[in-house]
Scaffold this active site. Sequence first.
Site, PDB file in Angstrom:
ATOM      1  CB  SER A 136      47.600  30.895  46.355  1.00  0.00           C
ATOM      2  OG  SER A 136      47.619  32.328  46.463  1.00  0.00           O
ATOM      3  N   GLY A 141      42.014  35.407  40.241  1.00  0.00           N
ATOM      4  CA  GLY A 141      41.184  36.194  39.320  1.00  0.00           C
ATOM      5  C   GLY A 141      40.305  37.203  40.026  1.00  0.00           C
ATOM      6  N   GLY A 143      41.628  40.362  41.469  1.00  0.00           N
ATOM      7  CA  GLY A 143      42.158  41.719  41.569  1.00  0.00           C
ATOM      8  C   GLY A 143      43.203  41.912  42.646  1.00  0.00           C
ATOM      9  CG  LEU A 144      42.770  40.676  46.277  1.00  0.00           C
ATOM     10  CD1 LEU A 144      42.465  39.897  47.557  1.00  0.00           C
ATOM     11  CD2 LEU A 144      42.820  42.177  46.546  1.00  0.00           C
ATOM     12  N   GLY A 145      46.130  40.318  42.644  1.00  0.00           N
ATOM     13  CA  GLY A 145      47.472  40.002  42.143  1.00  0.00           C
ATOM     14  C   GLY A 145      47.863  38.545  42.266  1.00  0.00           C
ATOM     15  CB  SER A 147      48.431  36.457  37.512  1.00  0.00           C
ATOM     16  OG  SER A 147      48.465  37.876  37.465  1.00  0.00           O
ATOM     17  CD  GLU A 193      51.336  39.355  36.343  1.00  0.00           C
ATOM     18  OE1 GLU A 193      50.636  38.336  36.294  1.00  0.00           O
ATOM     19  OE2 GLU A 193      50.891  40.449  36.692  1.00  0.00           O
ATOM     20  CG  ASP A 204      49.289  43.649  38.991  1.00  0.00           C
ATOM     21  OD1 ASP A 204      48.355  42.994  38.504  1.00  0.00           O
ATOM     22  OD2 ASP A 204      49.180  44.834  39.321  1.00  0.00           O
TER      23      ASP A 204
HETATM   24  N1  LIG Z   1      48.128  29.734  42.483  1.00  0.00           N
HETATM   25  C1  LIG Z   1      47.973  29.684  41.145  1.00  0.00           C
HETATM   26  N2  LIG Z   1      48.174  28.520  40.490  1.00  0.00           N
HETATM   27  C2  LIG Z   1      48.033  28.442  39.129  1.00  0.00           C
HETATM   28  N3  LIG Z   1      47.667  29.504  38.344  1.00  0.00           N
HETATM   29  C3  LIG Z   1      47.455  30.667  38.977  1.00  0.00           C
HETATM   30  C4  LIG Z   1      47.591  30.831  40.390  1.00  0.00           C
HETATM   31  N4  LIG Z   1      47.291  32.129  40.696  1.00  0.00           N
HETATM   32  C5  LIG Z   1      47.000  32.740  39.525  1.00  0.00           C
HETATM   33  N5  LIG Z   1      47.092  31.880  38.500  1.00  0.00           N
HETATM   34  C6  LIG Z   1      46.858  32.164  37.071  1.00  0.00           C
HETATM   35  O1  LIG Z   1      46.525  33.554  36.958  1.00  0.00           O
HETATM   36  C7  LIG Z   1      45.170  33.694  36.510  1.00  0.00           C
HETATM   37  C8  LIG Z   1      44.504  34.847  37.274  1.00  0.00           C
HETATM   38  O2  LIG Z   1      45.224  35.989  36.896  1.00  0.00           O
HETATM   39  P1  LIG Z   1      44.472  37.362  36.640  1.00  0.00           P
HETATM   40  O3  LIG Z   1      45.533  38.347  36.326  1.00  0.00           O
HETATM   41  O4  LIG Z   1      43.367  37.190  35.683  1.00  0.00           O
HETATM   42  O5  LIG Z   1      43.811  37.696  38.072  1.00  0.00           O
HETATM   43  P2  LIG Z   1      44.516  38.296  39.343  1.00  0.00           P
HETATM   44  O6  LIG Z   1      46.003  38.355  39.151  1.00  0.00           O
HETATM   45  O7  LIG Z   1      44.047  37.521  40.502  1.00  0.00           O
HETATM   46  O8  LIG Z   1      43.905  39.750  39.399  1.00  0.00           O
HETATM   47  P3  LIG Z   1      44.627  41.159  38.980  1.00  0.00           P
HETATM   48  O9  LIG Z   1      45.528  40.837  37.837  1.00  0.00           O
HETATM   49  O10 LIG Z   1      43.485  42.038  38.597  1.00  0.00           O
HETATM   50  O11 LIG Z   1      45.362  41.597  40.214  1.00  0.00           O
HETATM   51  C9  LIG Z   1      44.508  32.374  36.834  1.00  0.00           C
HETATM   52  O12 LIG Z   1      43.398  32.173  35.971  1.00  0.00           O
HETATM   53  C10 LIG Z   1      45.637  31.384  36.583  1.00  0.00           C
HETATM   54  O13 LIG Z   1      45.782  31.138  35.187  1.00  0.00           O
HETATM   55  C1  LIG Z   2      44.634  46.215  35.190  1.00  0.00           C
HETATM   56  C2  LIG Z   2      46.093  46.377  35.537  1.00  0.00           C
HETATM   57  O1  LIG Z   2      46.455  47.741  35.425  1.00  0.00           O
HETATM   58  C3  LIG Z   2      46.358  45.983  36.972  1.00  0.00           C
HETATM   59  C4  LIG Z   2      45.804  44.649  37.339  1.00  0.00           C
HETATM   60  O2  LIG Z   2      46.062  44.366  38.714  1.00  0.00           O
HETATM   61  C5  LIG Z   2      46.911  45.534  34.559  1.00  0.00           C
HETATM   62  C6  LIG Z   2      48.419  45.840  34.615  1.00  0.00           C
HETATM   63  O3  LIG Z   2      48.776  46.970  34.986  1.00  0.00           O
HETATM   64  O4  LIG Z   2      49.191  44.922  34.280  1.00  0.00           O
HETATM   65 MG   LIG Z   3      46.903  39.347  37.533  1.00  0.00          MG
END
Ligand SMILES: Nc1ncnc2c1ncn2[C@@H]1O[C@H](COP(=O)(O)OP(=O)(O)OP(=O)(O)O)[C@@H](O)[C@H]1O
Ligand SMILES: C[C@@](O)(CCO)CC(=O)[O-]
Ligand SMILES: [Mg+2]
Length: 360
Positions: A136, A141, A143-145, A147, A193, A204
């Site tokens: 990736s 983790g 905030g850029l999505g 997951s 998700e 997201d």
């Molecule tokens: N490339 C990846 N490989 C494996 N797991 C991943 C990968 N990307 C994200 N994840 C999983 O998603 C989790 C991060 O998701 P989280 O929703 O907490 O943060 P984010 O998606 O980066 O931020 P946000 O949801 O605020 O946009 C990681 O801890 C991991 O479990």
């Molecule tokens: C924090 C949140 O609103 C967005 C995270 O990127 C969670 C969601 O809507 O699933």
């Molecule tokens: Mg996420």
Amino acid sequence: MEVQARAPGKIILSGEHAVVHGSTAVAASINLYTYVTLRFSTPSDNQDSLKLELKDEGLDFSWSTSKLKELFPESTEPQSPKPPSFSVESAKSIESLIEGLNIPEAKISIASGVSAFLWLYTSIHGFKPATVSFTSELPMGSGLGSSASFCVALAAALLACTDFVSLDLKQQGWQSFQERQLDLVNKWAFEGEKIIHGKPSGIDNSVSAYGNIISFKSGNMTHMKANMSLKMLITNTKVGRNTKALVAGVSERTLRHPEAMAFVFNAVDSISKELALILQSRASDDVLSVTEKEEKIEELMEMNQGLLQSMGVSHVTIETVLRTTLKYKLASKLTGAGGGGCVLTLLPTCILFILLQWSV
Ligand SMILES: Nc1ncnc2c1ncn2[C@@H]1O[C@H](COP(=O)(O)OP(=O)(O)OP(=O)(O)O)[C@@H](O)[C@H]1O
Ligand SMILES: C[C@@](O)(CCO)CC(=O)[O-]
Ligand SMILES: [Mg+2]
């Protein structure tokens, strides 16, 4: 057969967290992607296991087909394209598969991603031996999505190898799914998700699946046609955090202060609706100049950030970014779940003038 899929990350321009409680939010995809390569084993591979390679983390996991068959005996090609709900039995089976992995403590947060992978893979392709690799461009983790892009790319690759999606797999280069197929990918990704976010709104995975810019409210997505471009600086505080915990924290605060938080969510709903109107306003019916529109968007960002602080999802490092950009009269807000992660700063069209003035 080998299939590669990719899905973009995103920024949330307004409405994060409140969107989980029924408010409108506005999100846009960004050109940073998660890539997945899916290769089913052939008899000559003599590979009787499902292998997962997380290249960026330097982590490899594998599960024997017999073990998967023991835990997911009903798993065969899905009878219906629509995803089943994530059952308690599935959760227990996946938990037992994760326990045996010895994930390093410093990377334990990856467990939710591995769980989402196991559930999506076995739900669509059962215990078929394969090797699945991820890499990736997105910070995890933050905030850029990350997951959402992980789940969307995986769902796309898995469904591309079923009869539910008709793609010309002989064609070279990236192909886009048709609208109906994107809806299917999005539904499966949303289930993934849920495993990672706990109680996601769906914004997201929707903006990652469909791309461009969308508004989202109570599970309904609207494709937006923005008639103005915005330049956003993304600052990563490098403070890791967990969206599931932050989303849960806002829900707990809402239980403690239901009336006050309802007003907060209503205010965010109004901010997102006004932002969507400004972004989509056409030149023909415009009474505002670009600068005047940007000034309104700056105020909406500041108001949204203040409401996010009242939800308890800001962070000292986010406040530092806010103070720093404010010195240059620039408006910023956290994006995504907050608690660290990334901050957006609007760079107005006249920014060059400000910088030239400053440098003289
Ligand atoms: N490339 C990846 N490989 C494996 N797991 C991943 C990968 N990307 C994200 N994840 C999983 O998603 C989790 C991060 O998701 P989280 O929703 O907490 O943060 P984010 O998606 O980066 O931020 P946000 O949801 O605020 O946009 C990681 O801890 C991991 O479990
Ligand atoms: C924090 C949140 O609103 C967005 C995270 O990127 C969670 C969601 O809507 O699933
Ligand atoms: Mg996420």
